[in-house]
Scaffold this active site. Sequence first.
Site, PDB file in Angstrom:
ATOM      1  N   ARG A  70      -1.115  -7.471  13.779  1.00 48.26           N
ATOM      2  CA  ARG A  70      -1.723  -6.488  12.735  1.00 48.26           C
ATOM      3  C   ARG A  70      -2.752  -7.133  11.752  1.00 48.26           C
ATOM      4  O   ARG A  70      -3.503  -6.361  11.546  1.00 48.26           O
ATOM      5  CB  ARG A  70      -0.271  -6.175  12.115  1.00 48.26           C
ATOM      6  CG  ARG A  70       0.651  -5.344  12.764  1.00 48.26           C
ATOM      7  CD  ARG A  70       1.924  -5.066  12.052  1.00 48.26           C
ATOM      8  NE  ARG A  70       1.692  -3.894  11.200  1.00 48.26           N
ATOM      9  CZ  ARG A  70       2.481  -3.576  10.167  1.00 48.26           C
ATOM     10  NH1 ARG A  70       3.481  -4.384   9.874  1.00 48.26           N
ATOM     11  NH2 ARG A  70       2.112  -2.619   9.358  1.00 48.26           N
TER      12      ARG A  70
ATOM     13  N   ARG B 246      -9.122   3.718   9.763  1.00 49.77           N
ATOM     14  CA  ARG B 246      -8.785   2.297   9.833  1.00 49.77           C
ATOM     15  C   ARG B 246     -10.118   1.974  10.564  1.00 49.77           C
ATOM     16  O   ARG B 246      -9.863   0.719  10.968  1.00 49.77           O
ATOM     17  CB  ARG B 246      -7.473   2.306  10.510  1.00 49.77           C
ATOM     18  CG  ARG B 246      -6.213   1.687   9.613  1.00 49.77           C
ATOM     19  CD  ARG B 246      -5.189   1.645  10.337  1.00 49.77           C
ATOM     20  NE  ARG B 246      -4.021   1.123  10.258  1.00 49.77           N
ATOM     21  CZ  ARG B 246      -2.888   1.508   9.326  1.00 49.77           C
ATOM     22  NH1 ARG B 246      -3.046   2.561   9.042  1.00 49.77           N
ATOM     23  NH2 ARG B 246      -1.887   0.405   9.400  1.00 49.77           N
TER      24      ARG B 246
ATOM     25  N   ARG C 233      11.193  -1.954  11.555  1.00 45.18           N
ATOM     26  CA  ARG C 233      10.467  -1.114  12.315  1.00 45.18           C
ATOM     27  C   ARG C 233      10.072  -2.073  13.587  1.00 45.18           C
ATOM     28  O   ARG C 233       9.942  -3.166  13.461  1.00 45.18           O
ATOM     29  CB  ARG C 233       9.177  -0.469  11.599  1.00 45.18           C
ATOM     30  CG  ARG C 233       9.621   0.411  10.634  1.00 45.18           C
ATOM     31  CD  ARG C 233       8.457   1.137   9.919  1.00 45.18           C
ATOM     32  NE  ARG C 233       7.242   0.631   9.998  1.00 45.18           N
ATOM     33  CZ  ARG C 233       6.080   0.322   9.373  1.00 45.18           C
ATOM     34  NH1 ARG C 233       6.320   0.709   7.985  1.00 45.18           N
ATOM     35  NH2 ARG C 233       5.157  -0.243   9.607  1.00 45.18           N
TER      36      ARG C 233
ATOM     37  N   LYS D  30       0.676  -1.248  -0.150  1.00 45.73           N
ATOM     38  CA  LYS D  30       0.185   0.105   0.156  1.00 45.73           C
ATOM     39  C   LYS D  30       0.826   1.109   0.028  1.00 45.73           C
ATOM     40  O   LYS D  30       0.450   2.105  -0.717  1.00 45.73           O
ATOM     41  CB  LYS D  30      -0.862  -0.073   1.336  1.00 45.73           C
ATOM     42  CG  LYS D  30      -1.761   1.034   1.434  1.00 45.73           C
ATOM     43  CD  LYS D  30      -2.753   0.968   2.805  1.00 45.73           C
ATOM     44  CE  LYS D  30      -1.732   0.671   3.929  1.00 45.73           C
ATOM     45  NZ  LYS D  30      -1.276   1.657   4.624  1.00 45.73           N
TER      46      LYS D  30
ATOM     47  N   ARG E 291       9.816  -9.408   4.998  1.00 48.91           N
ATOM     48  CA  ARG E 291      10.233  -8.110   5.262  1.00 48.91           C
ATOM     49  C   ARG E 291      10.947  -8.034   6.477  1.00 48.91           C
ATOM     50  O   ARG E 291      11.876  -7.330   6.861  1.00 48.91           O
ATOM     51  CB  ARG E 291       9.131  -7.280   4.946  1.00 48.91           C
ATOM     52  CG  ARG E 291       9.161  -5.869   5.486  1.00 48.91           C
ATOM     53  CD  ARG E 291       8.138  -5.009   4.768  1.00 48.91           C
ATOM     54  NE  ARG E 291       7.118  -4.648   5.712  1.00 48.91           N
ATOM     55  CZ  ARG E 291       5.972  -3.941   5.526  1.00 48.91           C
ATOM     56  NH1 ARG E 291       5.578  -3.789   4.268  1.00 48.91           N
ATOM     57  NH2 ARG E 291       5.333  -3.788   6.253  1.00 48.91           N
TER      58      ARG E 291
HETATM   59  P1  AMP Z   1       1.190   2.011   8.681  1.00 47.95           P
HETATM   60  O1  AMP Z   1       2.443   2.667   8.444  1.00 47.95           O
HETATM   61  O2  AMP Z   1       0.104   2.688   7.885  1.00 47.95           O
HETATM   62  O3  AMP Z   1       1.352   0.378   8.655  1.00 47.95           O
HETATM   63  O4  AMP Z   1       0.965   2.410  10.318  1.00 47.95           O
HETATM   64  C1  AMP Z   1       1.785   2.025  11.187  1.00 47.95           C
HETATM   65  C2  AMP Z   1       1.143   1.710  12.397  1.00 47.95           C
HETATM   66  O5  AMP Z   1       0.792   3.284  13.040  1.00 47.95           O
HETATM   67  C3  AMP Z   1      -0.303   1.019  12.800  1.00 47.95           C
HETATM   68  O6  AMP Z   1       0.344  -0.372  13.078  1.00 47.95           O
HETATM   69  C4  AMP Z   1      -0.885   1.804  13.825  1.00 47.95           C
HETATM   70  O7  AMP Z   1      -0.114   1.529  15.112  1.00 47.95           O
HETATM   71  C5  AMP Z   1      -0.605   3.204  13.691  1.00 47.95           C
HETATM   72  N1  AMP Z   1      -1.537   3.797  12.634  1.00 47.95           N
HETATM   73  C6  AMP Z   1      -1.337   4.258  11.539  1.00 47.95           C
HETATM   74  N2  AMP Z   1      -2.564   4.736  10.877  1.00 47.95           N
HETATM   75  C7  AMP Z   1      -3.376   4.554  11.691  1.00 47.95           C
HETATM   76  C8  AMP Z   1      -4.996   4.852  11.874  1.00 47.95           C
HETATM   77  N3  AMP Z   1      -5.600   5.451  10.958  1.00 47.95           N
HETATM   78  N4  AMP Z   1      -5.503   4.607  13.129  1.00 47.95           N
HETATM   79  C9  AMP Z   1      -4.824   4.172  14.171  1.00 47.95           C
HETATM   80  N5  AMP Z   1      -3.497   3.710  14.181  1.00 47.95           N
HETATM   81  C10 AMP Z   1      -2.804   3.827  13.030  1.00 47.95           C
END
Ligand code: AMP
Length: 193
Positions: A146, A88, A135, A13, A127
């Site tokens: 996740r 989300r 990360r 994504k 990954r």
């Molecule tokens: P991502 O880089 O989009 O995979 O986001 C990494 C982490 O950030 C996620 O696993 C969540 O812990 C937090 N996060 C990102 N976007 C959101 C969201 N819209 N709502 C809640 N937590 C978020």
Amino acid sequence: MLIVFIGPPGAGKGTQAQRLASHLNVPHLSTGEMLRDAEESGTELGRKAAAFMKNGQLAPDELVVKIIGQRIEQPDCARGCLFDGFPRTINQAEELDRQLSLDQRALDLVLELHVEEDELVRRLLRRAKHADKPRADDTPEAIPKRLEVYRSLTQPVLEYYRARGLLREINGQGTPEQVFARIRDAVETRQSS
Ligand code: AMP
């Protein structure tokens, strides 16, 4: 255009959203990136979010809604923007609609990048193994959590948008070029409708 990009962890994504944002020449708003930046800058919001992120859990809705609400008010979002990783939860989706409607705006399109779960697990494990700078949420232990969070909290968001006629499913299998071509088609179809 105002576009939401939704996909499970490991679907590719981030890469595709970045590419689409530069193709459309609109800002790419990744809440994951914003939260990581906030954490690195040591802000209170960043510290609060970090505790959830490292366990593969979602940060609280009000934190994320606040950070995105401030961002969409910036002048560079006037022509549109691409939301990556937001909303989300149903609550976030409702908040986004509410905030946009205050400015007489509404989403144009929601793209779901779809990849089967066994393929996602394979990609995420690869990954986690090969990352030079893994990360905190990229560890093998965080993967099932996740995916479960995605299934239980984010998949209902897809139904929310499907019911509003905004959702287009994109097959996320194949080379990045093949996937991007499908995304571009979906966007062009929406632009010409
Ligand atoms: P991502 O880089 O989009 O995979 O986001 C990494 C982490 O950030 C996620 O696993 C969540 O812990 C937090 N996060 C990102 N976007 C959101 C969201 N819209 N709502 C809640 N937590 C978020």
